[in-house]
Design an enzyme around this catalytic site. Structure first.
Site, short mmCIF file in Angstrom:
data_model
loop_
_atom_site.label_atom_id
_atom_site.label_comp_id
_atom_site.label_asym_id
_atom_site.label_seq_id
_atom_site.Cartn_x
_atom_site.Cartn_y
_atom_site.Cartn_z
N LYS A 75 -6.97 20.65 -4.98
CA LYS A 75 -5.84 20.61 -4.35
C LYS A 75 -6.57 21.26 -3.28
O LYS A 75 -8.51 21.46 -3.54
CB LYS A 75 -5.34 22.45 -5.16
CG LYS A 75 -4.60 22.47 -4.24
CD LYS A 75 -4.18 23.72 -4.77
CE LYS A 75 -2.79 24.89 -3.97
NZ LYS A 75 -2.39 25.85 -5.36
N SER A 150 3.01 25.95 -4.91
CA SER A 150 2.04 25.27 -3.34
C SER A 150 1.35 24.15 -4.77
O SER A 150 0.95 23.33 -3.41
CB SER A 150 0.88 26.66 -2.94
OG SER A 150 0.45 26.71 -3.75
N SER A 174 1.97 29.15 -8.51
CA SER A 174 1.26 27.61 -7.48
C SER A 174 1.08 26.45 -8.96
O SER A 174 0.64 25.39 -8.08
CB SER A 174 0.58 27.72 -6.07
OG SER A 174 1.51 28.08 -5.31
N1 GLN Z 1 5.15 30.42 -3.76
C1 GLN Z 1 4.38 32.11 -4.38
C2 GLN Z 1 3.39 32.40 -2.93
O1 GLN Z 1 4.01 31.73 -1.71
C3 GLN Z 1 2.66 31.49 -4.80
C4 GLN Z 1 2.21 30.62 -4.52
C5 GLN Z 1 0.66 30.41 -5.67
O2 GLN Z 1 1.36 30.44 -6.71
N2 GLN Z 1 -0.29 29.98 -4.55
O3 GLN Z 1 2.70 32.99 -2.78
#
Ligand code: GLN
Length: 474
Positions: A75, A150, A174
């Protein structure tokens, strides 16, 4: 594609070479990267060099490592020396990290071959990979849909057979949600199990790095490699990595598994049906199923959207046009900071910074941030009580299967609701994973979520393996 375990064993035995595996990964990336936008940077040169070094180790008769010659996708919020790292943001365009994240040091030491950096929601804020400054990633199983987020790029890399494994980060879901959307195993480890050194921070008290793979054994192997104490991260647990692969086939006989209403209520029928089928499969394998209700879990989303933005507003203060990446010149320093941040951050990141700054500001701190921390404590207590009734918890990973591109991008609240089932675990610091189980009405994968107390990863993998077998996966 062969499993990571198989590739590593073939590389060590000389049945294949790391260079050949790297070349076939590169070919798969080239075949679909333009269509899917999975990799923001493909590190061809680095991958060849690393693969050749692995092959030299094999030729010299040395142990080439647990992940010998296994291509891996990273990532783009993981710092890798000399490799462009953007966290999906324009503000870091062109930045080259001067050091490696601990997880990258560890996968390299284990013989893995990093293929490049994968697309993500900007600074990991999102659930669809659509908030990336570099365009959305498409789901390899159905390119009209999102891969989740994400860590959507890392999930897509594995789902598209570009690499057999990848690393993502999970602050509120995410890793688990994109794993569910792409039909993969994805793990949010116990907070502190994996070093965050070199992970570009979003919300430091919630962030954890974890693996994506096609099956529980490969995911367990990668987690074993990256876990264990690191003096460079002050929140790192003070113990070595647990053995996980050796427990994957332990089964669930005698385990109490709690099906938690709040971890699937409100989900689409096609998702609820698979959670129920998963409970039945675990029961058939010898587990005792207990039905539980943990009403506190309903408060998770609201608490998260105060705590995570609050931490983000502080973590993102460092992008000031002086120390990293983008600078937009202006007449004085304050104007330069403002112009840089205005041009460098996207809409979602700005929204979070404003929310977080507001929640932390004098006069509102107690009512918002302070209150959210109390809810977090309640959440931890609620989990503790649940673990008196059950060893592990079962629910859905996400309320739906992968949704279409654009379906939620203009409605932040609808997007936030994607993580309603995954967020409680991050707030508590516990362990959780998503494992594919069955498919929905349109044939897209459904992910079920297994949650356990801190350090329960071995049990979670064993339960995931039971579900894999019940679902007809090898
Ligand atoms: N979708 C969640 C957010 O937007 C979690 C994102 C994540 O786990 N990095 O914060």
């Amino acid at each position: 594609m062969r499993s990571a375990v198989q590739i590593a064993s073939d590389v060590r035995s000389g049945a294949t070479t790391a260079e050949a595996e790297m070349a076939s990964s590169l070919e798969a990336i080239r075949a679909r990267n333009d269509e899917l936008n999975v990799f923001l940077f493909v590190d061809e040169e680095g991958a060849i060099n690393v693969a050749r070094r692995v092959d030299e180790r094999v030729a010299r008769g040395e142990n080439a490592g647990q992940l010998a010659g296994v291509p891996i996708a990273l990532k783009d919020n993981l710092c890798q020396v000399g490799v462009p790292t953007t966290a999906g943001s324009r503000i870091l365009q062109g930045w080259l990290p001067p050091y490696n994240a601990t997880v990258i040091e560890r996968v390299l030491a284990a013989g893995a071959v990093p293929m490049g950096k994968t697309n993500m929601d900007e600074f990991a804020m999102g659930s669809s990979t659509e908030s990336s400054a570099y365009g959305p990633t498409r789901n390899p199983l159905d390119p009209s849909r999102v891969p989740g987020g994400s860590s959507g790029g890392s999930a897509s890399a594995v789902a598209a057979d570009m690499t057999p494994m990848s690393l993502g980060s999970d602050t509120g879901g995410s890793i688990r949600q994109p794993a569910a959307f792409c039909g993969l195993v994805g793990v949010k480890p116990t907070y502190g199990l994996v070093s965050r050194y070199g992970l570009i921070a979003f919300a430091s008290s919630l962030d954890q790095i974890g693996p994506f793979a096609k099956n529980a054994t490969d995911a367990a192997l990668l987690l074993e490699v990256i876990a264990g104490h690191d003096p460079m991260d002050s929140t790192s647990l003070p113990e070595p990595a647990p053995s996980l692969v050796s427990h994957v086939n332990d089964g669930v006989a005698g385990r109490r598994i709690g099906v938690v209403r709040e971890l699937y209520e409100g989900a689409d029928d096609e998702v609820v049906a698979e959670v129920e089928r998963a409970a039945a499969a675990l029961r058939d394998a010898g587990a005792t199923i207990v039905e539980l209700s943990v009403p506190e879990f309903r408060l998770g989303l609201s608490a998260y959207y105060l705590i995570a933005p609050a931490e983000a507003s502080s973590n993102l203060a460092r992008y000031d046009g002086v120390r990293y990446g983008l600078r937009v010149d202006a007449e004085d320093v304050a104007a330069m900071n403002e112009a840089t941040r205005t041009a460098g951050f996207g809409a979602e990141v700005k929204r979070r910074i404003m929310l977080g700054t507001y929640a932390l500001s004098a006069g509102y701190y107690d009512a918002y941030y302070g209150q959210a921390l109390k809810v977090r404590t309640q959440m931890i207590d609620a989990f503790r009580r649940a673990y008196q009734e059950a060893d592990l918890l079962l629910g859905a990973t996400a309320p739906s299967v992968a949704f279409t591109l654009g379906a939620k991008s203009s409605d932040p609240l609808a997007m936030y609701l994607s993580d309603v089932f995954t967020i409680p675990t991050n707030l508590a610091g516990d362990a959780a994973l998503s494992v594919p189980f069955g498919t929905g009405d349109t044939g897209l994968p459904v992910g079920v979520q297994l949650v356990g107390p801190g350090r329960s990863e071995a049990q979670l993998f064993a339960a995931a393996r039971v579900l894999e077998l019940a679902d007809g996966r090898s």
